[in-house]
Design a protein around this motif. Sequence first.
Motif, PDB file in Angstrom:
ATOM      1  N   LEU A   1       7.798   7.947 -14.958  1.00 37.06           N
ATOM      2  CA  LEU A   1       8.143   6.640 -15.513  1.00 37.06           C
ATOM      3  C   LEU A   1       9.271   6.005 -14.703  1.00 37.06           C
ATOM      4  N   LEU A   2      10.267   6.814 -14.369  1.00 33.61           N
ATOM      5  CA  LEU A   2      11.414   6.295 -13.636  1.00 33.61           C
ATOM      6  C   LEU A   2      11.009   5.826 -12.236  1.00 33.61           C
ATOM      7  N   ILE A   3      10.113   6.577 -11.589  1.00 28.96           N
ATOM      8  CA  ILE A   3       9.659   6.187 -10.258  1.00 28.96           C
ATOM      9  C   ILE A   3       8.907   4.858 -10.340  1.00 28.96           C
ATOM     10  N   GLY A   4       8.037   4.741 -11.345  1.00 29.49           N
ATOM     11  CA  GLY A   4       7.303   3.495 -11.528  1.00 29.49           C
ATOM     12  C   GLY A   4       8.247   2.329 -11.758  1.00 29.49           C
ATOM     13  N   PHE A   5       9.291   2.599 -12.526  1.00 33.46           N
ATOM     14  CA  PHE A   5      10.271   1.564 -12.849  1.00 33.46           C
ATOM     15  C   PHE A   5      10.968   1.054 -11.585  1.00 33.46           C
ATOM     16  N   VAL A   6      11.265   1.987 -10.672  1.00 35.63           N
ATOM     17  CA  VAL A   6      11.980   1.599  -9.454  1.00 35.63           C
ATOM     18  C   VAL A   6      11.053   0.890  -8.467  1.00 35.63           C
TER      19      VAL A   6
ATOM     20  N   SER B   1       0.823  -1.201   0.000  1.00 32.95           N
ATOM     21  CA  SER B   1       0.000   0.000   0.000  1.00 32.95           C
ATOM     22  C   SER B   1       0.861   1.257   0.000  1.00 32.95           C
ATOM     23  N   LEU B   2       1.998   1.206   0.709  1.00 27.72           N
ATOM     24  CA  LEU B   2       2.912   2.350   0.719  1.00 27.72           C
ATOM     25  C   LEU B   2       3.441   2.619  -0.694  1.00 27.72           C
ATOM     26  N   MET B   3       3.822   1.537  -1.391  1.00 26.79           N
ATOM     27  CA  MET B   3       4.344   1.689  -2.753  1.00 26.79           C
ATOM     28  C   MET B   3       3.252   2.214  -3.680  1.00 26.79           C
ATOM     29  N   LEU B   4       2.044   1.683  -3.501  1.00 23.86           N
ATOM     30  CA  LEU B   4       0.932   2.124  -4.347  1.00 23.86           C
ATOM     31  C   LEU B   4       0.675   3.611  -4.131  1.00 23.86           C
ATOM     32  N   LEU B   5       0.682   4.007  -2.853  1.00 25.99           N
ATOM     33  CA  LEU B   5       0.518   5.424  -2.546  1.00 25.99           C
ATOM     34  C   LEU B   5       1.631   6.226  -3.219  1.00 25.99           C
ATOM     35  N   GLY B   6       2.859   5.713  -3.121  1.00 24.73           N
ATOM     36  CA  GLY B   6       3.994   6.389  -3.742  1.00 24.73           C
ATOM     37  C   GLY B   6       3.787   6.560  -5.223  1.00 24.73           C
ATOM     38  N   LEU B   7       3.315   5.519  -5.891  1.00 25.98           N
ATOM     39  CA  LEU B   7       3.130   5.583  -7.336  1.00 25.98           C
ATOM     40  C   LEU B   7       2.047   6.590  -7.696  1.00 25.98           C
ATOM     41  N   ILE B   8       0.968   6.580  -6.930  1.00 26.65           N
ATOM     42  CA  ILE B   8      -0.137   7.475  -7.286  1.00 26.65           C
ATOM     43  C   ILE B   8       0.266   8.926  -7.084  1.00 26.65           C
ATOM     44  N   ILE B   9       0.930   9.194  -5.947  1.00 23.80           N
ATOM     45  CA  ILE B   9       1.295  10.592  -5.756  1.00 23.80           C
ATOM     46  C   ILE B   9       2.463  11.005  -6.641  1.00 23.80           C
ATOM     47  N   SER B  10       3.189  10.031  -7.186  1.00 23.25           N
ATOM     48  CA  SER B  10       4.298  10.424  -8.057  1.00 23.25           C
ATOM     49  C   SER B  10       3.785  11.099  -9.326  1.00 23.25           C
ATOM     50  N   ALA B  11       2.492  10.939  -9.592  1.00 23.66           N
ATOM     51  CA  ALA B  11       1.941  11.624 -10.760  1.00 23.66           C
ATOM     52  C   ALA B  11       2.037  13.134 -10.607  1.00 23.66           C
ATOM     53  N   VAL B  12       2.093  13.638  -9.363  1.00 26.58           N
ATOM     54  CA  VAL B  12       2.228  15.089  -9.206  1.00 26.58           C
ATOM     55  C   VAL B  12       3.608  15.581  -9.599  1.00 26.58           C
ATOM     56  N   LEU B  13       4.551  14.654  -9.788  1.00 28.75           N
ATOM     57  CA  LEU B  13       5.878  15.071 -10.230  1.00 28.75           C
ATOM     58  C   LEU B  13       5.808  15.738 -11.590  1.00 28.75           C
ATOM     59  N   ALA B  14       4.793  15.386 -12.336  1.00 32.07           N
ATOM     60  CA  ALA B  14       4.710  15.858 -13.712  1.00 32.07           C
ATOM     61  C   ALA B  14       4.181  17.277 -13.753  1.00 32.07           C
ATOM     62  N   GLN B  15       4.530  17.962 -14.820  1.00 33.43           N
ATOM     63  CA  GLN B  15       4.065  19.335 -14.968  1.00 33.43           C
ATOM     64  C   GLN B  15       2.733  19.377 -15.714  1.00 33.43           C
ATOM     65  N   GLY B  16       2.421  18.355 -16.479  1.00 26.33           N
ATOM     66  CA  GLY B  16       1.264  18.430 -17.367  1.00 26.33           C
ATOM     67  C   GLY B  16       0.076  17.621 -16.873  1.00 26.33           C
ATOM     68  N   SER B  17      -0.556  16.922 -17.802  1.00 25.30           N
ATOM     69  CA  SER B  17      -1.784  16.204 -17.500  1.00 25.30           C
ATOM     70  C   SER B  17      -1.539  15.065 -16.508  1.00 25.30           C
ATOM     71  N   VAL B  18      -2.408  14.986 -15.497  1.00 21.64           N
ATOM     72  CA  VAL B  18      -2.278  13.951 -14.481  1.00 21.64           C
ATOM     73  C   VAL B  18      -2.512  12.567 -15.084  1.00 21.64           C
ATOM     74  N   LEU B  19      -3.489  12.476 -15.984  1.00 21.89           N
ATOM     75  CA  LEU B  19      -3.794  11.197 -16.616  1.00 21.89           C
ATOM     76  C   LEU B  19      -2.567  10.651 -17.333  1.00 21.89           C
TER      77      LEU B  19
END
Lengths: 333, 200, 499
Positions: free
Chosen positions: C436-441, C149-167
């Motif tokens: 992408l890199l965060i997801g990869f790790v 669950s911690l990793m899943l949370l990490g992956l979901i919030i890592s979307a805010v790393l992006a500057q553009g569309s969240v999707l």
Amino acid sequence: MLSRRALLAGGAAVAALPVDARAQDLSAAASSGVAAWPTQPIRLVVPFAPGGTTDLVARMLAQGLQDRLGQPFIIENRPGAGATVGSQQVAQAAPDCHTLLMSNIASHGIAPTLYRTLRYDAVKDFTHVALVVSNPSVFVANPRFAGPTLADVARLSREAPRGIDIASSGSGSSNHLLIVQFGQAANARVNHVPYRGAGPAMTDVIAGVVPLMSDSLPSAAGHIRQGSVRAVAMASAERHPAFPEVPTFREQGIDLVSDSWFGLSGPAGMPPAVVQRLSQSTLAVLAEPGLRIRFTELGGTPGALSPSGYTEFVRAEVARWAPVVRASGAEVG
Amino acid sequence: MKVNSKDIAASAILILLAVVGLWLNLDHNLGSARRMGPGYMPMLVFWTLLGLAGLVLLAAFFSGPDPLQKWTTQESVNLALAIAVGTAVWWVAPNFGTFFSSTYNGVGLGMLAGFLVLCWSLGWRLIGCICAAMCVFALLLEQGGLMLALIGTILVASLAEPEHRDRPLGVMGITIFLLALCWWVFIKQLDIRVSVWPQF
Amino acid sequence: MDLLGNLAHGFYVALSFQNLLFALIGALIGTAIGVLPGIGPVATISLLLPITFGQPATTAIIMLAGIYYGAQYGGSTTAILLNLPGEISSVVTTLEGYKMARNGRAGAALATSALASFFAGTVATVVVAGSGPLLTSVALSFGPADYFSLMLLGLIISAVLAQGSVLKSISMVVLGVALGLVGTDVQTGQQRFTFGVPELSDGIGFVALAMGMFGIAEIILNLERPEARSVLKTKVGSLFLTREEFRRATPSVLRGTAVGTCLGILPGGGASLSSFGSYMMERKVSKNRHLFGTGAIEGVAGPEAANNAAAQTSFIPLLTLGIPSNAVMALMVGALIIQGIQPGPRMVEAQPDLFWGLICSMWIGNVMLLIINLPMIGMWVKLLQVPYKFLYPAILVFCCIGSYSINNNVFDVYMTVLFAVFGVVCSKLKMEPAPLLIGFVLGPMMEEHLRRAMLLSRGDPMVFVERPISATMLAIASVALIAMLLPSLRKGKEAAMAG
């Protein structure tokens, strides 16, 4: 960085990353002949991640061999797929005696039966040099686990609606097979939980996520001494000298012995003279009192087998594990 | 029209990757939820990717306009040609000698040929030059030694910059400086195990 | 007080001439390998391990520890100057740090990184000394379901790393997880998506992926935009932090230190989550969140502090349980066992010199890194004033050698080329590489914990909501997901960006 250079000079060029064997080895072997061996740094492939038992044993051995043979030994960790990735790489290397392998029970005892698509033959594709160390497996339990003996474990597993969880360092390891054998011999309902190495598995046993673990003695020895886990049974024939208080499986009425072992091997076709010299040097290193004490503390027994003896040993191990692997139902593509 | 062409292209790539992934995953045993097989997680991941890519595609019709850069005819032809030449060279490379039939040298030669062809049109020149330069490095390193590989890489890479083409002396200066620097850092200090000079 | 007495003893050990010297050597080597792309601390430490046979155990560990956090430091330098993350933790630093450098604030970004790391290192050292054993029980209360669950949370919030569309950035996270699937399945040993290539059996290399998608792709994009390069040349502001920047960075450093100290304790993945956990927090909490994406100093200060704090507290599982939390720590265990010392709870009593000496040398190492790095900022910034046409062949050549030397195999060079092409495509289509890199790790770890959790619960997915830690993580994750997606579905991407 300058200081690093100075360090490296002192450390007999240990920083040497592995030389690409394919390009240079054949010519070196042809021109230099056996007498001059070793003419360049020797690459010792350890098919496990750094920090594990095999890695430690390899580094201690490499240090001793380096002093005796006058060329640096470079440890190259090539983990993956039950130690078969690194083993396969050495099987395909040139037999010029500058690429060696820590052969072991996983890649050379169990894998030949476990992996349907293994691309090497554990006996024919290697020149086996020496058995380095062997050590028993041990069942350890979380200190709060209410089952001091194997009989208790078996009884609890039948009483619990979901059976009992037992961790191991990975699928297809000798520790995994010991769990399967125990389940069959003691009529216990066991649920095997594989991990990526012994470290994470031990964490979960200490934390109580999994109550029991089947581990190699060297990686469990420190934790047993510290009392963070409790040894339930040792899978050796006799009580182990380093842990005389831990009863064996046999004493507890279950006739199981499981030793894991590591040895020194190279690609098939190494010149006999070199093999002889390497074997003698290895046995001499293993006879050093300092190393013997270190090995015993770790829970291992130094090996004393000739090259032909070790080859026979590997052959016997493959034959010994084949029915166990088949009975366990484990198989990998 | 508020169509976002960039998002449409992005979702097309993602959908393609997801479908290929699902197809490749047919080889793997799914197992059960209790004891998941090697194919279970890929199945979850690629279906999620497919779903998300579908959402990106839907959203693309409302979040624009964001047009793609237009490709000229020359650029399109060039790309097709580069892929064709690269594949062809990769295919025949093993016949050029044992060097190209061993390890990844054949693939490398194919990639190099493809990227060099890509340098033909202006739009692709940068990406073609830089990638070709790296391929030159990989091809030359093990047999030709570090020095030769570096010279080749720097020369090909310098084609990417118009200012370098008129000033060969400048390029020579960079090359000599980098050869000295790399020798000092990687050979003298770090002692990475590569041959420095050509091997015969 | 006992703690003070112990610390005094530790400083007495750490300040011996030999130990100081090797702490300095370690820090220097670490910084150097951190700056060079591709050559990481794991490779260096495993090469230097035999040297430590002849040294006293304390000296050996002090030197190896110096390499470890020196590399964390050095990695930020290339991330800020060249958009080249050498380590997982410095991926986040590229996001704001490189933008700051492009705005002419490279000096300030480097100084922030150095000062934030130093502060966080100091705090984390005190935490390790004072409450290490206590914190271990926190780490042990995490089961497989909680980690998942911690990793899943990490992956979901890592979307805010992006500057553009969240999707799109969530899609990139998932694509990263998919790339992480390549290689040998840990539980069964079966090869997945390797196409029979033996080099892929250990998975796609992180360095090839990061170097290609960030470093090389950035060279190509920079060459395309001559105007972007001249910005670098003309605008080099003051080297040090302005008062305003200092004021902005301070609260971020404090928050980053807290995040890093907590996550660093978790074995397996905690430390790599820390820097972007902190970035995520800054983006939501900081007063200047509207500046994110344009070179916000908060986005450098927080993650750098978190990263260094986590590097220090990841020693806690090693020192108190004898269990390594990552590959570098596994090598440390090796170094100790070769010396005949079993790391674990009894080490504090059995080897007080080693235990307290190491803790004090952590702090001394941080002082040394500050002393080494602050004067070098001027030199690094001068590097940016080198005309880009001379700079890019050097970066390219260093990337080539770096990617080759990971495995001494040209295969990695070709992989880097392929990811460079993919990186350029992604940039043209506004697909962010950082998620992408965060997801990869995180992906492979997530799969492992998922499978283990389901195995332990006999296939009952309720385990993820029955355990309080896991349930909390999942609740936060779903709230975050809804909060991010709603505006994006309703008002398009601008709203999502601002939110």
